[in-house]
Motif scaffolding. Structure first.
Motif, mmCIF file in Angstrom:
data_model
loop_
_atom_site.group_PDB
_atom_site.id
_atom_site.type_symbol
_atom_site.label_atom_id
_atom_site.label_comp_id
_atom_site.label_asym_id
_atom_site.label_seq_id
_atom_site.Cartn_x
_atom_site.Cartn_y
_atom_site.Cartn_z
ATOM 1 N N LEU A 136 -8.770 12.650 -3.793
ATOM 2 C CA LEU A 136 -8.563 11.215 -3.925
ATOM 3 C C LEU A 136 -7.482 10.747 -2.954
ATOM 4 C CD1 LEU A 136 -10.025 11.903 -6.694
ATOM 5 C CD2 LEU A 136 -8.968 9.809 -7.535
ATOM 6 N N ASP A 137 -7.499 9.461 -2.646
ATOM 7 C CA ASP A 137 -6.531 8.893 -1.718
ATOM 8 C C ASP A 137 -5.103 9.197 -2.157
ATOM 9 O OD1 ASP A 137 -8.808 7.853 -0.615
ATOM 10 O OD2 ASP A 137 -8.443 5.784 -1.237
ATOM 11 N N ALA A 138 -4.234 9.419 -1.173
ATOM 12 C CA ALA A 138 -2.830 9.704 -1.487
ATOM 13 C C ALA A 138 -2.108 8.466 -1.994
ATOM 14 C CB ALA A 138 -2.123 10.256 -0.256
ATOM 15 N N THR A 139 -2.534 7.301 -1.506
ATOM 16 C CA THR A 139 -1.932 6.045 -1.949
ATOM 17 C C THR A 139 -3.025 5.047 -2.301
ATOM 18 O OG1 THR A 139 -1.777 5.286 0.352
ATOM 19 C CG2 THR A 139 0.182 6.328 -0.611
ATOM 20 N N PRO A 140 -2.863 4.285 -3.380
ATOM 21 C CA PRO A 140 -1.814 4.483 -4.381
ATOM 22 C C PRO A 140 -1.967 5.830 -5.077
ATOM 23 C CG PRO A 140 -3.287 2.659 -4.982
ATOM 24 C CD PRO A 140 -3.804 3.203 -3.735
#
Length: 285
Positions: free
Chosen positions: A44-48
């Motif tokens: 999954l995306d690091a941010t958020p």
């Protein structure tokens, strides 16, 4: 939750707990990751920042007992799209009731999920396919000998939760076409076929493999069918992926360790496809 069917109070308690972990988070897409595919949850995306909740901490959730299922609920983003992701699922063969197996799907519906993406490891009865092939599920055949909707009709999500939900387009054709377009752009080969649901936990006999192929199945597994039935009963559209992790041919023995490894390897190719497909899928909301 001890009864076969969750109460509205069960759903509300679990939903409120999850919401408390991520105030304001409003995903519309849910993802269930199967055997060997739990590693996708780490992409999954690091941010958020993603929020990881072990199943053991979620009220009314069971705990996955199967190797290859991490057992976490993840709230986060994939390619900017907010999702709820299950790292591992519950199975009927683990001794759980169908109500327990499908409870997370009802929770997702309560959270506002409108599209459910399911994935699984499957045995392939198609001799011209190969281990590692990724297939879009076009339909399923329920050979599990039961149905998660047997019993009192839980009208949690009217008008969708009718006594007799329609299953004619249970794996949404439009969503499948969206994914195929993305796969073509990425030069990712996709198979398509019918998933045959068995209870397990024993693998199928050679005679059963022949029967499955003769009767219209292309690959076979021990999950997914109950979740999709409940998702449709809850008003969700569904999209399904099966990873061919073993060949169901004479002389080849099925081994769970090898199946998990094959699932992980194919999952590494499924990740970019899902990442690129999600914005297009979200556009269908």
């Amino acid at each position: 939750m001890t009864e076969a069917f969750p109460t509205l109070a069960d759903l509300e308690k679990t939903t409120e707990f999850i919401k408390s972990k991520a105030p304001g988070f409003a995903p519309k897409i849910g993802i269930i990751l199967g055997t060997g595919l739990s590693g996708m949850g780490d992409q999954l995306d690091a941010t958020p920042a993603k929020i990881v909740i072990p199943y053991s901490e979620v009220p009314n959730f069971a705990v996955s007992t199967v190797a290859g299922h991490a057992g976490n609920l993840i709230l986060g983003h994939i390619n900017g799209v907010p999702v709820v992701c299950m790292q591992g699922r519950f199975h009927y063969y683990e001794g759980y009731s169908m109500g327990v197996v499908t409870f997370p799907v009802r929770v997702m519906a309560k959270l506002g999920i409108q599209i459910l993406i399911v994935s699984n490891a499957a045995g392939c009865v198609m001799k011209d396919w190969a281990v590692g092939d990724i297939a879009l599920i076009t339909d399923h055949i329920n050979f599990q000998g039961t149905n998660p909707l047997i019993g009192p009709n839980k009208d949690y999500f009217p008008p969708h939760s009718t006594r007799f939900p329609d299953m004619s387009d249970c794996y949404n054709e439009k969503l499948r076409e969206t994914v195929k377009k993305v796969a073509a752009k990425q030069n990712i080969a996709l198979r398509e076929g019918v998933y045959w649901g068995m209870t397990g936990p024993s693998f199928e006999t050679s005679a059963e493999h022949k029967f499955i192929l003769t009767c219209g199945g292309n690959f076979v597994g021990m999950s997914t069918v109950p979740e999709v039935i409940v998702a449709r009963h809850s008003g969700m559209r569904c999209l399904g992926f099966s990873v061919m992790t073993n060949m169901c041919v004479p002389g080849v023995e099925a081994d769970h360790t090898a199946i998990s490894a094959a699932g992980k390897s194919a999952g590494d190719r499924l990740v970019p496809l899902l990442r690129e497909s999600l914005p297009a899928i979200a556009a269908e909301l």
